[in-house]
Scaffold this active site. Structure first.
Site, short mmCIF file in Angstrom:
data_model
loop_
_atom_site.label_atom_id
_atom_site.label_comp_id
_atom_site.label_asym_id
_atom_site.label_seq_id
_atom_site.Cartn_x
_atom_site.Cartn_y
_atom_site.Cartn_z
N ASN A 10 -31.48 84.66 37.20
CA ASN A 10 -32.46 85.64 38.40
C ASN A 10 -33.45 86.32 37.32
OD1 ASN A 10 -32.08 87.71 40.14
ND2 ASN A 10 -30.58 88.62 39.74
N LYS A 29 -35.59 88.39 39.12
CA LYS A 29 -35.09 89.89 39.30
C LYS A 29 -36.98 90.16 39.73
CE LYS A 29 -31.41 90.91 36.56
NZ LYS A 29 -30.41 92.26 36.20
N HIS A 31 -26.78 91.14 45.53
CA HIS A 31 -26.93 91.46 43.79
C HIS A 31 -26.68 93.30 43.46
CE1 HIS A 31 -28.40 92.16 39.70
NE2 HIS A 31 -28.05 90.98 38.99
N GLU A 47 -28.02 95.22 41.92
CA GLU A 47 -28.90 95.55 41.87
C GLU A 47 -29.49 96.35 43.58
OE1 GLU A 47 -31.13 93.65 38.94
OE2 GLU A 47 -29.65 94.39 37.79
N GLU A 95 -20.11 89.82 38.54
CA GLU A 95 -20.84 90.22 37.88
C GLU A 95 -20.01 92.26 37.91
OE1 GLU A 95 -24.91 88.29 37.53
OE2 GLU A 95 -24.92 90.27 39.24
N GLY A 139 -27.69 93.64 32.39
CA GLY A 139 -28.43 94.13 32.12
C GLY A 139 -28.53 95.48 30.66
N SER A 152 -25.29 90.33 31.15
CA SER A 152 -25.40 89.90 29.57
C SER A 152 -25.08 88.49 28.73
CB SER A 152 -25.23 90.65 28.51
OG SER A 152 -25.74 92.32 29.37
C1 PEP Z 1 -28.27 89.69 36.32
O1 PEP Z 1 -29.10 89.82 37.32
O2 PEP Z 1 -27.82 88.84 37.63
C2 PEP Z 1 -27.54 89.27 35.74
C3 PEP Z 1 -26.53 89.00 35.03
O3 PEP Z 1 -29.28 90.42 34.35
P1 PEP Z 1 -28.34 90.41 32.55
O4 PEP Z 1 -28.32 88.24 32.01
O5 PEP Z 1 -29.90 90.94 32.57
O6 PEP Z 1 -27.40 90.37 32.16
#
Ligand code: PEP
Length: 257
Positions: free
Chosen positions: A13, A15, A98, A100, A170, A176, A216
């Site tokens: 992803n 973003k 997501h 975000e 998630e 992040g 992460s």
């Molecule tokens: C994500 O953007 O869905 C995500 C899991 O980001 P990260 O791997 O940076 O934590």
């Protein structure tokens, strides 16, 4: 492993990262390393990069997804993109819900459900994200939160349509932050998501549905997470921006399943 037939999906992803030029450079580099994979590989890219990403990857098995779509077909929704627009572009996958989007753009379980139904109606496959906040985890209500997110997101999604749906667990506190869920925490919730799907559909559907872990994930921690029985791949943010890092995760996944 574990006798499952589910094929791993390793999804990046991006973003709000990468211009057109950076997208071209990324795929030139990525595909110079590898074009064919023993697992499914997908990138969720910004709307502006979709066409270029689709063109660049057309001779490979890489799949390209949008990062959202609106639930209406067209109309006065400035700034939004419909599922039909994605389809006409040749995009077959979309990321929905997501955290975000939920956190910064007021998306709710209800709008995620509407977006999912719109995407499925157009024949798109969707990755639907669910996950609890740190506060919810500390309050011991993770299971309830996830169950409601799953039930609401999948409301009125038929047994035939669920085939086009992947769930990404998630935990918001792990996105992040550099702090991933432990393999036990991730497996525990992914297993419960599978149970919820079984309750909503049946065990055959539950056994077929892909459930990813995101938060992460990186080369250093992916192996232990991907070895868990109910984790069928990763949704990877930060570590998907550099081809070498992402490919290391793909390599690990290929060795496990
Ligand atoms: C994500 O953007 O869905 C995500 C899991 O980001 P990260 O791997 O940076 O934590």
């Amino acid at each position: 492993m574990q006798g499952t037939k589910r094929r791993f999906l390793i999804a990046g992803n991006w973003k709000m990262n990468k211009t057109l030029k950076e997208t071209e450079e990324f795929f030139d580099m990525f595909m110079s390393f590898k074009k064919d994979f023993g697992v499914d590989v997908l990138f969720c890219v910004p709307f502006t990069d979709l066409k270029t990403a689709l063109e660049k990857t057309k001779d490979s098995k890489i799949k390209i997804a949008a990062q959202n779509c609106h639930f209406e077909e067209k109309g006065a929704f400035t700034g939004e993109i419909s599922a039909n627009m994605l389809k006409e572009l040749g995009c077959r996958y979309v990321l929905l819900g997501h955290s975000e989007r939920r956190q910064y753009f007021n998306e709710t379980d209800l709008t995620v459900n509407l977006r999912l139904k719109a995407a499925l109606k157009e024949g798109l496959k969707a990755i639907v994200c669910v996950g609890e906040t740190l506060e919810q985890r500390k309050d011991n209500i993770t299971d309830e939160v996830i169950a409601i997110q799953i039930k609401t997101a999948l409301k009125d999604v038929s047994k035939a349509e669920i085939d086009g749906v992947v769930i990404a667990y998630e935990p918001i506190w792990a996105i992040g932050t550099g702090e991933n869920a432990t393999k036990e925490q991730a497996e525990d919730v992914c297993k419960k998501i599978r149970k919820e799907i079984e309750k909503l559909y049946d065990s055959e559907v539950a056994q077929k549905t892909l459930i990813l872990y995101g938060g992460s994930m990186k080369p250093a921690n992916c192996e232990e997470l991907l070895k868990e029985e109910d984790i069928d791949g990763g949704l990877i943010g930060g570590a998907s921006l550099k081809s070498e890092e992402f490919l290391k995760i793909v390599d690990v996944a290929e060795k496990i399943r």
